[in-house]
Design an enzyme around this catalytic site. Structure first.
Site, short mmCIF file in Angstrom:
data_model
loop_
_atom_site.label_atom_id
_atom_site.label_comp_id
_atom_site.label_asym_id
_atom_site.label_seq_id
_atom_site.Cartn_x
_atom_site.Cartn_y
_atom_site.Cartn_z
N ASP A 109 25.08 1.60 -15.32
CA ASP A 109 25.08 1.45 -13.96
C ASP A 109 24.66 2.95 -13.45
O ASP A 109 24.72 3.95 -14.11
CB ASP A 109 26.49 1.30 -13.35
N ASP A 110 24.23 2.91 -12.15
CA ASP A 110 23.77 4.30 -11.46
C ASP A 110 24.89 4.98 -11.33
O ASP A 110 24.81 6.37 -11.52
CB ASP A 110 22.97 4.08 -10.42
N ASP A 113 32.24 5.03 -8.28
CA ASP A 113 32.73 5.67 -7.41
C ASP A 113 34.40 5.54 -7.39
O ASP A 113 35.00 6.53 -8.00
CB ASP A 113 31.89 5.15 -6.01
O1 LIG Z 1 33.07 2.17 -8.46
P1 LIG Z 1 32.46 1.49 -7.02
O2 LIG Z 1 33.56 1.92 -5.88
O3 LIG Z 1 32.77 0.02 -7.45
O4 LIG Z 1 31.07 1.62 -6.73
C1 LIG Z 1 30.05 1.65 -7.39
C2 LIG Z 1 29.26 0.42 -7.47
O5 LIG Z 1 28.61 0.53 -6.04
C3 LIG Z 1 27.19 0.46 -5.96
O6 LIG Z 1 26.79 -0.92 -6.10
P2 LIG Z 1 26.66 -1.63 -4.64
O7 LIG Z 1 27.83 -2.83 -4.69
O8 LIG Z 1 26.42 -0.88 -3.43
O9 LIG Z 1 25.43 -2.83 -5.06
P3 LIG Z 1 23.93 -2.58 -5.43
O10 LIG Z 1 24.11 -1.90 -6.98
O11 LIG Z 1 23.44 -3.84 -5.56
O12 LIG Z 1 23.36 -1.47 -4.58
C4 LIG Z 1 26.80 1.18 -7.31
O13 LIG Z 1 25.44 0.75 -7.79
C5 LIG Z 1 27.82 0.77 -8.35
O14 LIG Z 1 27.54 -0.46 -8.99
O1 LIG Z 2 23.82 4.71 -2.88
C1 LIG Z 2 25.17 4.77 -3.09
N1 LIG Z 2 25.73 6.06 -3.07
C2 LIG Z 2 26.99 6.21 -3.40
O2 LIG Z 2 27.45 7.48 -3.43
C3 LIG Z 2 27.92 5.16 -3.71
N2 LIG Z 2 29.11 4.81 -4.00
C4 LIG Z 2 29.53 3.70 -3.98
N3 LIG Z 2 28.27 2.98 -3.85
C5 LIG Z 2 27.15 3.79 -3.45
N4 LIG Z 2 25.93 3.73 -3.38
MG LIG Z 3 25.59 -1.31 -8.03
#
Ligand SMILES: O=P(O)(O)OC[C@H]1O[C@H](OP(=O)(O)OP(=O)(O)O)[C@H](O)[C@@H]1O
Ligand SMILES: O=c1[nH]c(=O)c2nc[nH]c2[nH]1
Ligand SMILES: [Mg+2]
Length: 175
Positions: A109-110, A113
């Site tokens: 994952d990217d 958080d």
């Molecule tokens: O640790 P957490 O608080 O759960 O947050 C982290 C997740 O939030 C973001 O995804 P998002 O739900 O925004 O979806 P996306 O990847 O489709 O942008 C990010 O890419 C992680 O997958």
């Molecule tokens: O673009 C993002 N930046 C963040 O720091 C983050 N945390 C949760 N989801 C996120 N998305």
């Molecule tokens: Mg995500």
């Protein structure tokens, strides 16, 4: 109630901004792969969409892994976290490659958080290796390998979510 200020979203609460360019992201993904190369080999990469798709492609390319699956989870509506929704689970074929518990699979994952998304996927694949490019303190214990830690009150801006725009000079009041 009318006139009440709306609750600040996660980005507004975060306060600090950490913008990441495509170049920086590519470099950080390559650095992540150097570390993962010591841990593998992996049968397949599981990308947590959507944010995990970009690092998964780069990491899989560097590691020479050709099998990539997705687990599709939505939680943030732009910057506000809601309930986690699993829109698509891990495929049967990938599950089989991981012996049902995720052994030999690499989850990418990217970022982590709060760790809510990562925790849910770890429950699906308890023996998989979980890697993210960035980590915030709350989610960090869930991750096996990551590259850069930023503080909990930082919002990371990814290159696919941003565009170049004019920034006023410092002396005119720019932060
Ligand atoms: O640790 P957490 O608080 O759960 O947050 C982290 C997740 O939030 C973001 O995804 P998002 O739900 O925004 O979806 P996306 O990847 O489709 O942008 C990010 O890419 C992680 O997958
Ligand atoms: O673009 C993002 N930046 C963040 O720091 C983050 N945390 C949760 N989801 C996120 N998305
Ligand atoms: Mg995500």
């Amino acid at each position: 109630m009318a006139g009440e200020a709306p609750e600040p979203n996660a980005q507004e609460k975060a306060g600090k901004a950490f913008p990441v360019s495509w170049d920086q992201f590519h470099r950080d993904c390559r650095a992540l792969t150097w570390r993962l190369n010591e841990v593998g080999p992996f049968h397949a990469v599981i990308a947590i969409t959507r944010g995990g798709l970009v690092p998964a492609a780069i990491v899989a390319r560097e590691l020479g892994v050709r099998v990539i699956d997705t687990v599709c989870i939505a939680s943030y509506d732009h910057t506000k976290q809601g309930d986690l929704q699993v829109l698509k689970g891990i495929s049967e074929a990938a599950m089989k490659l991981g012996g049902g518990t995720g052994k030999g699979l690499l989850i990418v994952d990217d970022l982590v958080d709060t760790g809510k998304t990562g925790k849910l996927v770890r429950e699906m694949l308890p023996d998989a290796h979980f890697a993210t490019v960035y980590a915030k303190p709350k989610g960090r214990p869930l991750v096996d390998t990551f590259i850069t830690e930023v503080s909990q009150d930082t919002w990371i801006f990814f290159p696919w979510d941003t565009a170049l725009s004019y920034h006023p000079p410092l002396r005119d009041g720019a932060a």
